[in-house]
Design a protein around this motif. Structure first.
Motif, PDB file in Angstrom:
ATOM      1  N   GLY A 257       0.800  -1.214   0.000  1.00 44.81           N
ATOM      2  CA  GLY A 257       0.000   0.000   0.000  1.00 44.81           C
ATOM      3  C   GLY A 257       0.836   1.268   0.000  1.00 44.81           C
ATOM      4  O   GLY A 257       0.372   2.324   0.451  1.00 44.81           O
ATOM      5  N   GLU A 258       2.058   1.176  -0.494  1.00 44.79           N
ATOM      6  CA  GLU A 258       2.937   2.343  -0.540  1.00 44.79           C
ATOM      7  C   GLU A 258       3.633   2.411  -1.886  1.00 44.79           C
ATOM      8  O   GLU A 258       3.646   1.454  -2.654  1.00 44.79           O
ATOM      9  CB  GLU A 258       3.988   2.274   0.578  1.00 44.79           C
ATOM     10  CG  GLU A 258       3.428   2.359   1.979  1.00 44.79           C
ATOM     11  CD  GLU A 258       4.523   2.515   3.020  1.00 44.79           C
ATOM     12  OE1 GLU A 258       5.306   3.479   2.902  1.00 44.79           O
ATOM     13  OE2 GLU A 258       4.593   1.691   3.937  1.00 44.79           O
ATOM     14  N   ARG A 259       4.229   3.569  -2.160  1.00 41.99           N
ATOM     15  CA  ARG A 259       4.975   3.744  -3.403  1.00 41.99           C
ATOM     16  C   ARG A 259       6.282   2.960  -3.343  1.00 41.99           C
ATOM     17  O   ARG A 259       6.809   2.672  -2.273  1.00 41.99           O
ATOM     18  CB  ARG A 259       5.252   5.227  -3.636  1.00 41.99           C
ATOM     19  CG  ARG A 259       4.016   6.062  -3.875  1.00 41.99           C
ATOM     20  CD  ARG A 259       4.381   7.537  -3.961  1.00 41.99           C
ATOM     21  NE  ARG A 259       5.360   7.790  -5.022  1.00 41.99           N
ATOM     22  CZ  ARG A 259       6.078   8.903  -5.122  1.00 41.99           C
ATOM     23  NH1 ARG A 259       5.960   9.847  -4.187  1.00 41.99           N
ATOM     24  NH2 ARG A 259       6.928   9.064  -6.120  1.00 41.99           N
ATOM     25  N   LEU A 260       6.777   2.642  -4.530  1.00 46.89           N
ATOM     26  CA  LEU A 260       8.004   1.848  -4.639  1.00 46.89           C
ATOM     27  C   LEU A 260       9.145   2.484  -3.853  1.00 46.89           C
ATOM     28  O   LEU A 260       9.854   1.794  -3.114  1.00 46.89           O
ATOM     29  CB  LEU A 260       8.397   1.697  -6.112  1.00 46.89           C
ATOM     30  CG  LEU A 260       9.721   0.983  -6.396  1.00 46.89           C
ATOM     31  CD1 LEU A 260       9.664  -0.468  -5.929  1.00 46.89           C
ATOM     32  CD2 LEU A 260      10.066   1.062  -7.890  1.00 46.89           C
ATOM     33  N   LYS A 261       9.342   3.787  -3.994  1.00 49.18           N
ATOM     34  CA  LYS A 261      10.464   4.457  -3.330  1.00 49.18           C
ATOM     35  C   LYS A 261      10.388   4.264  -1.819  1.00 49.18           C
ATOM     36  O   LYS A 261      11.395   3.957  -1.173  1.00 49.18           O
ATOM     37  CB  LYS A 261      10.480   5.943  -3.663  1.00 49.18           C
ATOM     38  CG  LYS A 261      11.620   6.693  -2.987  1.00 49.18           C
ATOM     39  CD  LYS A 261      11.605   8.174  -3.348  1.00 49.18           C
ATOM     40  CE  LYS A 261      12.742   8.910  -2.655  1.00 49.18           C
ATOM     41  NZ  LYS A 261      12.740  10.364  -2.988  1.00 49.18           N
ATOM     42  N   SER A 262       9.208   4.456  -1.246  1.00 51.94           N
ATOM     43  CA  SER A 262       9.048   4.316   0.206  1.00 51.94           C
ATOM     44  C   SER A 262       9.362   2.900   0.665  1.00 51.94           C
ATOM     45  O   SER A 262      10.052   2.701   1.677  1.00 51.94           O
ATOM     46  CB  SER A 262       7.616   4.689   0.610  1.00 51.94           C
ATOM     47  OG  SER A 262       7.410   4.477   1.992  1.00 51.94           O
ATOM     48  N   ILE A 263       8.890   1.905  -0.065  1.00 45.09           N
ATOM     49  CA  ILE A 263       9.141   0.504   0.302  1.00 45.09           C
ATOM     50  C   ILE A 263      10.628   0.199   0.235  1.00 45.09           C
ATOM     51  O   ILE A 263      11.191  -0.436   1.131  1.00 45.09           O
ATOM     52  CB  ILE A 263       8.352  -0.440  -0.625  1.00 45.09           C
ATOM     53  CG1 ILE A 263       6.848  -0.204  -0.475  1.00 45.09           C
ATOM     54  CG2 ILE A 263       8.694  -1.891  -0.337  1.00 45.09           C
ATOM     55  CD1 ILE A 263       6.011  -0.882  -1.541  1.00 45.09           C
ATOM     56  N   VAL A 264      11.281   0.663  -0.822  1.00 45.29           N
ATOM     57  CA  VAL A 264      12.711   0.409  -0.998  1.00 45.29           C
ATOM     58  C   VAL A 264      13.511   1.038   0.136  1.00 45.29           C
ATOM     59  O   VAL A 264      14.389   0.396   0.736  1.00 45.29           O
ATOM     60  CB  VAL A 264      13.189   0.948  -2.359  1.00 45.29           C
ATOM     61  CG1 VAL A 264      14.710   0.957  -2.440  1.00 45.29           C
ATOM     62  CG2 VAL A 264      12.610   0.111  -3.495  1.00 45.29           C
ATOM     63  N   LEU A 265      13.215   2.311   0.448  1.00 44.82           N
ATOM     64  CA  LEU A 265      13.958   3.000   1.504  1.00 44.82           C
ATOM     65  C   LEU A 265      13.737   2.340   2.861  1.00 44.82           C
ATOM     66  O   LEU A 265      14.680   2.172   3.643  1.00 44.82           O
ATOM     67  CB  LEU A 265      13.555   4.472   1.561  1.00 44.82           C
ATOM     68  CG  LEU A 265      13.983   5.330   0.369  1.00 44.82           C
ATOM     69  CD1 LEU A 265      13.469   6.758   0.531  1.00 44.82           C
ATOM     70  CD2 LEU A 265      15.493   5.333   0.204  1.00 44.82           C
ATOM     71  N   GLN A 266      12.504   1.951   3.149  1.00 52.06           N
ATOM     72  CA  GLN A 266      12.232   1.328   4.440  1.00 52.06           C
ATOM     73  C   GLN A 266      12.841  -0.068   4.539  1.00 52.06           C
ATOM     74  O   GLN A 266      13.216  -0.506   5.619  1.00 52.06           O
ATOM     75  CB  GLN A 266      10.718   1.291   4.682  1.00 52.06           C
ATOM     76  CG  GLN A 266      10.133   2.676   4.902  1.00 52.06           C
ATOM     77  CD  GLN A 266       8.661   2.646   5.257  1.00 52.06           C
ATOM     78  OE1 GLN A 266       8.278   2.274   6.364  1.00 52.06           O
ATOM     79  NE2 GLN A 266       7.820   3.029   4.310  1.00 52.06           N
ATOM     80  N   SER A 267      12.961  -0.746   3.406  1.00 57.80           N
ATOM     81  CA  SER A 267      13.634  -2.050   3.440  1.00 57.80           C
ATOM     82  C   SER A 267      15.105  -1.863   3.767  1.00 57.80           C
ATOM     83  O   SER A 267      15.716  -2.687   4.447  1.00 57.80           O
ATOM     84  CB  SER A 267      13.473  -2.768   2.100  1.00 57.80           C
ATOM     85  OG  SER A 267      14.303  -2.210   1.091  1.00 57.80           O
ATOM     86  N   GLY A 268      15.694  -0.765   3.296  1.00 60.63           N
ATOM     87  CA  GLY A 268      17.091  -0.486   3.598  1.00 60.63           C
ATOM     88  C   GLY A 268      17.332  -0.181   5.060  1.00 60.63           C
ATOM     89  O   GLY A 268      18.436  -0.388   5.578  1.00 60.63           O
ATOM     90  N   ALA A 269      16.285   0.306   5.733  1.00 62.69           N
ATOM     91  CA  ALA A 269      16.387   0.604   7.163  1.00 62.69           C
ATOM     92  C   ALA A 269      15.968  -0.577   8.025  1.00 62.69           C
ATOM     93  O   ALA A 269      15.986  -0.484   9.259  1.00 62.69           O
ATOM     94  CB  ALA A 269      15.531   1.823   7.502  1.00 62.69           C
ATOM     95  N   GLY A 270      15.561  -1.690   7.389  1.00 63.51           N
ATOM     96  CA  GLY A 270      15.220  -2.892   8.138  1.00 63.51           C
ATOM     97  C   GLY A 270      13.763  -3.058   8.486  1.00 63.51           C
ATOM     98  O   GLY A 270      13.383  -4.032   9.136  1.00 63.51           O
ATOM     99  N   ARG A 271      12.901  -2.114   8.043  1.00 57.14           N
ATOM    100  CA  ARG A 271      11.480  -2.237   8.401  1.00 57.14           C
ATOM    101  C   ARG A 271      10.805  -3.344   7.602  1.00 57.14           C
ATOM    102  O   ARG A 271      10.125  -4.198   8.164  1.00 57.14           O
ATOM    103  CB  ARG A 271      10.750  -0.914   8.149  1.00 57.14           C
ATOM    104  CG  ARG A 271       9.255  -1.023   8.418  1.00 57.14           C
ATOM    105  CD  ARG A 271       8.510   0.281   8.250  1.00 57.14           C
ATOM    106  NE  ARG A 271       7.085   0.096   8.420  1.00 57.14           N
ATOM    107  CZ  ARG A 271       6.193   1.051   8.258  1.00 57.14           C
ATOM    108  NH1 ARG A 271       6.584   2.271   7.931  1.00 57.14           N
ATOM    109  NH2 ARG A 271       4.912   0.808   8.421  1.00 57.14           N
TER     110      ARG A 271
END
Length: 302
Positions: A257-271
């Motif tokens: 339910g989020e944009r690609l950029k947000s998902i990618v960045l949050q995956s990099g932070a471990g979320r």
């Protein structure tokens, strides 16, 4: 590996159980001491001998585990000033990363990897793993077409100097935009051109040309295909496009339910734990998905 834990505050209490778990399962670490304040009146903590900073250098150890996220970089700098190698200094929070193999993590840290990314994913990965910034592409972004120009021949292109083009309005403050040849660099996390220019050149000097990981995210199928064809063994493109290339990593944005950029960045932070970060940085994209899936299933079963 013999380890000394540096710090006894709230992050020690939060993470020491993960370190103990690695000891119990034979994960390759053994704590031989905990660094406390000089005036500490206790002899041990959680079964570990307490030592002062003065006693630290006479102690035999392989790793310093910094038990403070807030003051990690300050403690790291103090340890470096004492002659302790940077490769031996790690964050205690990495022990909480799901299924992390600490020996593989230490190998990654010692390999001094440079990460080129077209967004802040690289910055977040460096923070998440407690690794030094060995890339100029930190806290900034580059648009798809320009990023493809940069990664086509980065060693040549990065020999050029950057020049201030203009300032743009950001959500918090105006930020500088620089030009590298015909490539635009957006330093959205910097308020002044002077700071951006200084950090760019400082970190550019740290690039390890023998160990580079290339990352980007894009919704443009032509860009994704072009990136995947680059002659680099360690690379990934996060995308919403269904491609068959081994270097692409499909993300279903509807699922989150989020944009690609947000998902990618949050995956990099471990979320979002979409991949095993160590396997991904090795260039083993498919294995990174399988490994994290297996680790999650194992934890849930147990």
């Amino acid at each position: 590996m013999k380890c000394v834990v540096w710090g006894t505050g709230k992050d020690y209490n939060k993470y020491i159980k993960y370190v103990k778990y690695e000891e119990v399962i034979g994960g390759g670490v053994k704590v031989v001491g905990v660094v406390s304040d000089e005036d500490c009146v206790y002899a041990e903590l959680d079964g570990y001998p307490l030592i002062s900073k003065r006693q630290l250098l006479s102690c035999e150890f392989d790793l310093i585990i910094v038990a403070s996220e807030r003051y990690f970089y300050e403690i790291r700098q103090e340890a470096l000033s004492m002659g302790i190698a940077d490769e031996a200094i790690i964050k205690i929070s990495v022990f909480a990363i799901m299924g992390l193999d600490i020996e593989e993590y230490v190998q990654l840290k010692r390999s001094k990897m440079t990460i080129f990314s077209n967004c802040c994913w690289g910055s977040k990965i460096y923070h998440y793993l407690g690794l030094p910034f060995l890339s100029p592409l930190i806290n900034m972004y580059v648009l798809d077409e320009d990023y493809m120009k940069l990664v086509a021949d980065p060693k040549i292109i990065l020999q050029e100097d950057i020049n201030l083009l203009r300032y743009e309005n950001g959500p918090k403050h105006p930020f500088p935009v620089f030009r590298l040849g015909d490539i635009k660099l957006y330093f959205q996390h910097y308020e002044t051109a002077e700071e951006a220019y200084e950090k760019w050149n400082e970190r550019k000097g740290r690039i390890n040309w023998n160990n580079i990981f290339f990352m980007m995210y894009s919704d443009n199928e032509n860009i994704v295909n072009a990136f995947c064809q680059l002659p680099y063994s360690k690379k990934v493109c996060f995308t919403t496009c269904n491609t068959n290339d081994n270097a692409s990593f499909f993300i279903d944005t509807k699922k989150f339910g989020e944009r690609l950029k947000s998902i990618v960045l949050q995956s990099g932070a471990g979320r979002y734990q979409l991949y095993d970060v160590i396997e991904l940085l090795k260039g083993n994209i498919e294995r990174s998905r399988d490994v994290i899936r297996q680790k999650r299933e194992l934890i849930y079963i147990n």
